[in-house]
Write an enzyme that holds these catalytic residues in place. Structure first.
Site, mmCIF file in Angstrom:
data_model
loop_
_atom_site.group_PDB
_atom_site.id
_atom_site.type_symbol
_atom_site.label_atom_id
_atom_site.label_comp_id
_atom_site.label_asym_id
_atom_site.label_seq_id
_atom_site.Cartn_x
_atom_site.Cartn_y
_atom_site.Cartn_z
ATOM 1 N N ASP A 79 0.805 -1.216 0.000
ATOM 2 C CA ASP A 79 0.000 0.000 0.000
ATOM 3 C C ASP A 79 0.841 1.270 0.000
ATOM 4 O O ASP A 79 2.021 1.263 0.346
ATOM 5 C CB ASP A 79 -0.953 0.004 1.197
ATOM 6 C CG ASP A 79 -0.224 -0.084 2.533
ATOM 7 O OD1 ASP A 79 0.739 -0.872 2.622
ATOM 8 O OD2 ASP A 79 -0.611 0.612 3.489
ATOM 9 N N GLU A 136 -0.484 -1.776 5.341
ATOM 10 C CA GLU A 136 0.487 -1.651 6.426
ATOM 11 C C GLU A 136 0.427 -0.259 7.039
ATOM 12 O O GLU A 136 0.540 -0.098 8.253
ATOM 13 C CB GLU A 136 1.906 -1.933 5.915
ATOM 14 C CG GLU A 136 2.972 -1.982 7.017
ATOM 15 C CD GLU A 136 3.427 -0.625 7.515
ATOM 16 O OE1 GLU A 136 3.649 -0.492 8.746
ATOM 17 O OE2 GLU A 136 3.548 0.314 6.708
#
Length: 391
Positions: A79, A136
């Site tokens: 991400d 994350e």
């Protein structure tokens, strides 16, 4: 043994993958395009066991080695961050308000590079679980994956991850046994008073003055309630209040973060925040409502895993380029959840001078991708050596 020649041979390919991903950043659990790109690549490598949709958009791809053995997990986060990129590389983000400012595009490219090599050579026993994780930065995708049973489902016995390190020497590795990154909690509170005219503060219950007093008092938690031998950072990062220079507002909002390593310090900080906010609010004649949310736990390396990983890194870059006892950091990382569930280790890979993590002009250094991919590959070959000779 230096960087693996075969991996060095497709360094340009890894750079192309990484730069493609950099242009299409995705946030939190919405990493579907990134996941599709990962799946397309691993299929090209001849990997046939691919599991999609884990933790919404996560991917796990399995590579079989030469004969029976354990399963080692290698994790990369996918991400990006909700930031507008100000750098000007040819591969600049094409998504307004989103960019890869933490190098997760590089992490994904490094794991793909290792996957290509491992799928070609299969010079190991057992299996490798390639874990491509969303969320994350915010959302705890690693925790979701663990709770969905990923490590149990695929029989993972140990797990490892890398993070790039801006302004650390290029190609050097850093790790440590025990805690390497901190727990991260969030607090926020709303102060409610009674506003009025700026010329007549005596007729108000001023939330601005109260908020300032509370923020000042919070600073004493670290300096007067915590042992100097226990790491603790409390940062107030937002204060929002008011709308005009001659109006005392009714409310104020304060937000911040608490970083710690050990449970009793974490508990104390939460308790003292509640006591200070309540007591200070009463003294100023206002009310304050505190919300304290516990975030990621400390990232704690297993001693054996950290030592083993440092030895493998030394094979790739030389012992002089490995720091096996780095000072722990106050940043946080959701890989902590995987290390709570399985032995393993987390390492940093230096990428040389440049913009820091979470800065709007950050960019991953593609030159270190073959180093990280070689580390992952050698980690597997060392942890699970093949019992068969590979032609």
């Amino acid at each position: 043994m230096p960087v693996i020649n075969r991996i060095a041979g497709f360094a340009e390919e890894m750079a192309a993958w990484r730069r493609h991903l950099h242009q299409m950043p995705e946030l939190r659990f919405d990493c579907h395009k990134t996941a599709a790109f990962v799946v397309e690549r691993v299929r090209e490598f001849g990997i046939t066991e691919i599991h999609e949709g884990i933790a919404t958009s996560g991917v796990v791809a399995m590579i079989d080695g030469q004969g029976p053995g354990d399963v080692i997990g290698l994790r990369a986060d996918m991400d990006a961050l909700p930031m507008e990129e100000t750098g000007t590389p040819d591969w600049k983000s094409r998504v307004p308000g989103a960019m890869h400012a933490c190098g997760h595009d590089g992490h994904t490219a490094m794991l793909l590079g290792a996957a290509k090599y491992l799928a070609e050579t299969r010079n190991f026993s057992g299996r490798v679980a390639l874990i491509f994780q969303p969320a994350e930065e915010n959302g705890g995708g690693a925790e979701v994956m663990v709770n969905e049973g990923v490590l149990d489902r695929f029989g993972v016995s140990q797990v490892y991850a890398l993070h790039n390190g801006p302004n650390l020497p290029e190609g050097h590795f850093f790790t440590t046994p025990g805690p390497i990154m901190a727990a991260a909690d969030e607090f926020r509170f709303h102060v409610t008073g009674q506003g009025g005219h700026g010329a007549m503060p005596h007729e108000t219950r001023d939330p601005v003055v109260a908020a300032c007093g509370i923020v000042q008092a919070i600073q004493t938690i670290v300096s007067r309630n915590n042992s100097a031998l226990d790491d603790l950072v409390i940062s107030v990062t937002q204060i929002h209040t008011g709308s005009a220079d001659n109006v005392i507002p009714d409310t104020a909002f304060i937000n911040g973060t608490v970083r710690s390593f050990v449970p009793h310090v974490r508990d104390m900080a939460e308790r003292r925040l509640a006591e200070i906010v309540a007591g200070q609010a009463q003294s100023y004649g206002v009310t304050a409502e505190l919300s304290y949310v516990r975030g990621y736990p400390p990232t704690v390396n297993h001693a054996e895993g950290a030592s083993f990983a440092a030895d493998v890194a030394a094979e790739v870059v030389g012992a002089e380029a490995v720091e096996p006892a780095m000072k722990r950091e106050m940043g946080a990382e959701d890989f902590a959840y995987m290390l709570q569930a399985r032995p393993g280790a987390y390492l940093f890979l230096g990428q040389g001078p440049g913009a820091g993590l979470h800065q709007t002009d950050y960019d991953f250094n593609d030159a270190v991708a073959p180093v990280g991919a070689s580390f992952f590959a050698r980690l597997v070959e060392r942890a699970q050596p093949s019992t068969k000779k590979v032609a």
